[in-house]
Scaffold this motif. Sequence first.
Motif, PDB file in Angstrom:
ATOM      1  N   ILE A  95      -8.816 -42.037   3.957  1.00 26.54           N
ATOM      2  CA  ILE A  95      -9.167 -43.452   4.100  1.00 26.54           C
ATOM      3  C   ILE A  95     -10.463 -43.761   3.364  1.00 26.54           C
ATOM      4  N   PRO A  96     -10.736 -45.050   3.140  1.00 26.64           N
ATOM      5  CA  PRO A  96     -12.025 -45.423   2.558  1.00 26.64           C
ATOM      6  C   PRO A  96     -13.161 -44.995   3.483  1.00 26.64           C
ATOM      7  N   ALA A  97     -14.273 -44.591   2.907  1.00 27.81           N
ATOM      8  CA  ALA A  97     -15.444 -44.174   3.690  1.00 27.81           C
ATOM      9  C   ALA A  97     -16.218 -45.431   4.087  1.00 27.81           C
ATOM     10  N   ARG A  98     -15.833 -45.984   5.204  1.00 24.68           N
ATOM     11  CA  ARG A  98     -16.465 -47.212   5.704  1.00 24.68           C
ATOM     12  C   ARG A  98     -17.061 -46.914   7.079  1.00 24.68           C
ATOM     13  N   THR A  99     -18.276 -46.409   7.044  1.00 26.24           N
ATOM     14  CA  THR A  99     -18.929 -45.969   8.272  1.00 26.24           C
ATOM     15  C   THR A  99     -19.496 -47.115   9.095  1.00 26.24           C
ATOM     16  N   ASP A 100     -19.406 -48.322   8.578  1.00 24.60           N
ATOM     17  CA  ASP A 100     -19.926 -49.491   9.296  1.00 24.60           C
ATOM     18  C   ASP A 100     -18.865 -50.178  10.143  1.00 24.60           C
ATOM     19  N   VAL A 131      -3.965 -44.786 -11.853  1.00 26.54           N
ATOM     20  CA  VAL A 131      -4.560 -46.100 -12.057  1.00 26.54           C
ATOM     21  C   VAL A 131      -6.068 -45.940 -12.107  1.00 26.54           C
ATOM     22  N   ASN A 132      -6.786 -47.027 -12.236  1.00 29.68           N
ATOM     23  CA  ASN A 132      -8.242 -46.960 -12.294  1.00 29.68           C
ATOM     24  C   ASN A 132      -8.813 -46.280 -11.058  1.00 29.68           C
ATOM     25  N   SER A 133     -10.026 -45.782 -11.181  1.00 26.45           N
ATOM     26  CA  SER A 133     -10.694 -45.188 -10.031  1.00 26.45           C
ATOM     27  C   SER A 133     -10.850 -46.229  -8.931  1.00 26.45           C
ATOM     28  N   ALA A 134     -10.790 -45.772  -7.706  1.00 28.14           N
ATOM     29  CA  ALA A 134     -10.943 -46.671  -6.563  1.00 28.14           C
ATOM     30  C   ALA A 134     -12.329 -47.312  -6.597  1.00 28.14           C
ATOM     31  N   PRO A 135     -12.449 -48.562  -6.161  1.00 22.49           N
ATOM     32  CA  PRO A 135     -13.759 -49.227  -6.121  1.00 22.49           C
ATOM     33  C   PRO A 135     -14.526 -48.897  -4.838  1.00 22.49           C
ATOM     34  N   PHE A 136     -14.065 -47.887  -4.110  1.00 24.33           N
ATOM     35  CA  PHE A 136     -14.703 -47.512  -2.852  1.00 24.33           C
ATOM     36  C   PHE A 136     -14.728 -45.987  -2.740  1.00 24.33           C
ATOM     37  N   PRO A 137     -15.689 -45.452  -1.994  1.00 22.08           N
ATOM     38  CA  PRO A 137     -15.682 -44.011  -1.724  1.00 22.08           C
ATOM     39  C   PRO A 137     -14.599 -43.702  -0.691  1.00 22.08           C
ATOM     40  N   SER A 138     -14.145 -42.474  -0.674  1.00 25.62           N
ATOM     41  CA  SER A 138     -13.101 -42.057   0.260  1.00 25.62           C
ATOM     42  C   SER A 138     -13.591 -40.912   1.127  1.00 25.62           C
ATOM     43  N   MET A 139     -12.881 -40.711   2.226  1.00 26.87           N
ATOM     44  CA  MET A 139     -13.190 -39.592   3.108  1.00 26.87           C
ATOM     45  C   MET A 139     -11.910 -39.070   3.737  1.00 26.87           C
ATOM     46  N   LEU A 140     -11.975 -37.813   4.128  1.00 30.58           N
ATOM     47  CA  LEU A 140     -10.919 -37.222   4.934  1.00 30.58           C
ATOM     48  C   LEU A 140     -11.411 -37.183   6.370  1.00 30.58           C
ATOM     49  N   VAL A 141     -10.565 -37.597   7.279  1.00 28.66           N
ATOM     50  CA  VAL A 141     -10.837 -37.520   8.708  1.00 28.66           C
ATOM     51  C   VAL A 141      -9.837 -36.528   9.267  1.00 28.66           C
ATOM     52  N   ILE A 142     -10.352 -35.476   9.891  1.00 25.68           N
ATOM     53  CA  ILE A 142      -9.484 -34.390  10.338  1.00 25.68           C
ATOM     54  C   ILE A 142      -9.595 -34.230  11.849  1.00 25.68           C
ATOM     55  N   TYR A 143      -8.504 -34.509  12.511  1.00 22.09           N
ATOM     56  CA  TYR A 143      -8.386 -34.258  13.940  1.00 22.09           C
ATOM     57  C   TYR A 143      -7.642 -32.939  14.077  1.00 22.09           C
ATOM     58  N   ASN A 144      -8.248 -31.993  14.764  1.00 27.59           N
ATOM     59  CA  ASN A 144      -7.612 -30.672  14.844  1.00 27.59           C
ATOM     60  C   ASN A 144      -7.099 -30.337  16.237  1.00 27.59           C
ATOM     61  N   GLY A 145      -6.987 -31.337  17.097  1.00 28.31           N
ATOM     62  CA  GLY A 145      -6.508 -31.082  18.448  1.00 28.31           C
ATOM     63  C   GLY A 145      -7.572 -30.542  19.371  1.00 28.31           C
ATOM     64  N   LYS A 146      -8.763 -30.353  18.834  1.00 27.92           N
ATOM     65  CA  LYS A 146      -9.891 -29.855  19.634  1.00 27.92           C
ATOM     66  C   LYS A 146     -11.064 -30.810  19.438  1.00 27.92           C
ATOM     67  N   ASN A 147     -10.858 -32.066  19.749  1.00 24.74           N
ATOM     68  CA  ASN A 147     -11.834 -33.101  19.455  1.00 24.74           C
ATOM     69  C   ASN A 147     -13.188 -32.900  20.135  1.00 24.74           C
TER      70      ASN A 147
END
Length: 151
Positions: A95-100, A131-147
């Motif tokens: 997903i986009p890295a939108r920490t706000d 296509v062109n580079s995304a206009p936003f930074p991205s991040m991986l969010v990983i839920y591993n079942g041990k939150n």
Amino acid sequence: MNSILLSSKKLDWCTPQDFFDKLNEEFGFVLDVAATEKTKKCNLCYTPETDGLSQSWDRGGAVFCNPPYGREIGKWVKKAYEESVKCSNTIVLLIPARTDTSYFHEYIYKKAEIRFIRGRLRFTDSDGNTVNSAPFPSMLVIYNGKNDNYK
């Protein structure tokens, strides 16, 4: 820059195959929950017709989700978190890295592993063309079942 890249009209940022392949080596995905028949990354997938938001994501293995990036993205993040609480499968969101955002603070921060992606991803169209580079930074969010590990 293409103005569509900066608008909410483009919702289908398709995951670059080489990027997915590296993640798949690490996680061994069995289910793509936000795909089309044309863009699916796993044999087992949910499409707009089968609605990944209304289905169980517990299919016996790791789950990949690159959700539509419009106003509904918070629903996908919430669903991923809720599914991670119910089952022990690893769930990976791109997903986009939108920490706000409220969904970041309610369902990601201190509840998942976060990997910020260096640089801007070059997503593809539904035919696999870069296509062109995304206009936003991205991040991986990983839920591993041990939150609880992230508190």
